[in-house]
Design an enzyme around this catalytic site. Structure first.
Site, PDB file in Angstrom:
ATOM      1  NE  ARG A  87      -6.090   0.797  -1.897  1.00  0.00           N
ATOM      2  CZ  ARG A  87      -5.452   1.289  -0.820  1.00  0.00           C
ATOM      3  NH1 ARG A  87      -4.189   0.986  -0.606  1.00  0.00           N
ATOM      4  NH2 ARG A  87      -6.088   2.075   0.032  1.00  0.00           N
ATOM      5  NE  ARG A 116       0.253   1.283   3.379  1.00  0.00           N
ATOM      6  CZ  ARG A 116       1.166   2.193   3.589  1.00  0.00           C
ATOM      7  NH1 ARG A 116       2.444   1.860   3.594  1.00  0.00           N
ATOM      8  NH2 ARG A 116       0.860   3.453   3.809  1.00  0.00           N
ATOM      9  N   GLY A 117       0.263   2.396  -0.064  1.00  0.00           N
ATOM     10  CA  GLY A 117       1.063   3.620  -0.198  1.00  0.00           C
ATOM     11  C   GLY A 117       1.198   3.926  -1.686  1.00  0.00           C
ATOM     12  CB  ALA A 118       0.519   7.022  -3.591  1.00  0.00           C
ATOM     13  CG  ASP A 125      -3.107   8.064  -1.230  1.00  0.00           C
ATOM     14  OD1 ASP A 125      -3.137   8.560  -0.087  1.00  0.00           O
ATOM     15  OD2 ASP A 125      -2.665   6.928  -1.467  1.00  0.00           O
ATOM     16  CG  ASN A 178      -2.627  11.431   3.132  1.00  0.00           C
ATOM     17  OD1 ASN A 178      -2.066  10.579   2.449  1.00  0.00           O
ATOM     18  ND2 ASN A 178      -2.323  11.607   4.405  1.00  0.00           N
ATOM     19  CE  LYS A 179      -5.399   5.345   4.400  1.00  0.00           C
ATOM     20  NZ  LYS A 179      -6.320   4.572   3.531  1.00  0.00           N
ATOM     21  CD  GLN A 237      -3.236   2.375   6.742  1.00  0.00           C
ATOM     22  OE1 GLN A 237      -3.850   2.692   7.764  1.00  0.00           O
ATOM     23  NE2 GLN A 237      -3.840   2.246   5.588  1.00  0.00           N
TER      24      GLN A 237
END
Ligand code: MRU
Length: 354
Positions: free
Chosen positions: A82, A48-50, A233, A243-244, A192
């Site tokens: 995603r 995960r993570g852009a 992201d 973002n998250k 996360q």
């Protein structure tokens, strides 16, 4: 910079990643053999993570070429893995452009995916070079006292390949002997911050403290946060930042308390085709069980376990990201420098989008 990377290739020309769902308790490496493995790894958040999503998708195309799969199908499947991080689409578009007209698809895809990985490492290093002076300035203003930095989610090396985006200035500050301390939002529902950011800060000997997501506002009101740095992201042409989930609330609290709120990003996270983040960024909605259950290491069995935290029948909502409007962002930290979160600011650094 680091003892490990988040994605690498094997001697038999396959791809391996760390199963990030198991960190920090277990170090499990997963081998990706077909493009469907890469697709599943992204969907199920093994990775995960852009930037890492983009790199995994690029290697997914390589694996598709290697196994002789229908490349159009592979591109289409990976695009659906995603929705929010634009790096996924950027990486797939880059692979598609490179493969068009290539004679040796497998070799070309192998080389291009490797280049995407190497580019990200250098990009993140440069984000650190440009972000470091911001931390340094606060340190100087505080006469060398500890700089307290609040972050949300994991925009560290685990979300990238090495260095990370928000962690690159932090690691470089530590290397320079600047005293820093990081407040780490746990980042529900998938934690996360607690699982990944705390893990990598521990491995890099960076002083940090885990906080519940709701604590940041209180810390800011009491002068215990000097700056916020978060990842993104997708950042739009006018500087709106996805973002998250929960990032927006931190930006609001930072604004109310006159605390600088920085967003660190590689240009691969820019989406210059859209302007209004609130209207135009697709926001992922994930399974409600991520909210209803908490995953962690059981005190009793010592094994990873899932614990239900609400009545069996309670339904939950699970938006994965939110959008912070540009007006709440002090500046963007990119590999080419620091700019205002605005079209004008971005175009100064990235004139190719004029
Ligand atoms: O759902 P995730 O874990 O993929 O979300 C990650 C984030 O929101 C990160 O902050 C972002 O991708 C930047 S990673 C350098």
């Amino acid at each position: 910079m680091s003892a490990f990377r988040t994605i690498w290739t094997t001697e038999d020309h396959y791809v391996e990643v760390i199963d990030q769902r198991k960190l920090p308790h277990e170090w499990v490496v997963e081998k990706l053999i077909s493009y469907k493995d890469a697709e599943r790894a992204i969907k199920e958040m093994v990775v995960r993570g852009a930037p890492l999503i983009g790199a995994t998708a690029a290697y997914g195309i390589y694996l598709a070429a290697k196994e002789g799969a229908d490349l159009n199908e592979a591109f289409a499947d990976l695009r659906l893995s995603r929705p929010t991080a634009v790096n996924l689409f950027w990486a797939l578009d880059r692979m598609k452009a490179k493969l068009a007209g290539a004679t040796d698809l497998v070799q070309t895809a192998w080389e291009e995916a490797a280049q995407i990985v190497e580019d990200d490492v250098e990009t993140c290093r440069m984000i650190g070079v440009h972000g470091l002076p911001l931390i340094e300035a606060i340190s100087k203003k505080k006469r060398g006292e500890t700089v307290h930095i609040l972050t949300h989610c994991n925009a560290g090396m685990l979300g990238c390949i090495e260095w990370g985006t928000i962690t690159s200035p932090i690691y470089q500050a530590v290397q320079k002997g600047i005293k820093v301390h990081v407040w780490v939002d746990e980042t529900r529902p998938r934690l996360q911050g607690a699982n990944l950011t705390c893990y990598e800060l521990t491995r890099h000997d960076v002083p940090h403290t885990l906080i519940v997501d709701n604590q940041g506002g209180h810390l800011m009101q009491h002068g215990m946060v000097d700056m916020c740095i978060v990842g993104t992201d997708r950042t739009t042409r006018q500087g709106d930042v996805a973002n998250k989930i929960g990032t927006y609330l931190k930006a609001l609290a930072a604004h109310d308390n006159h605390i600088p709120f920085y967003v660190a990003l590689p240009s691969t996270t820019l989406d210059m085709t859209i302007r209004d983040g609130l209207k135009e960024i697709p926001i992922e909605q994930r399974n409600q069980n991520e909210v209803r259950y908490v995953v962690g290491k059981s005190k009793i069995t010592g094994q990873l376990d899932e614990v239900l935290i609400c009545p069996e029948t309670t339904q939950a909502s699970n938006y994965g990201f939110d959008v912070t409007p540009a007006r709440l962002v002090t500046a963007l930290i990119t590999e080419r420098g620091v700019c205002n979160a605005s079209e004008e600011g971005l175009l100064k650094l990235f004139p190719e989008y004029n």
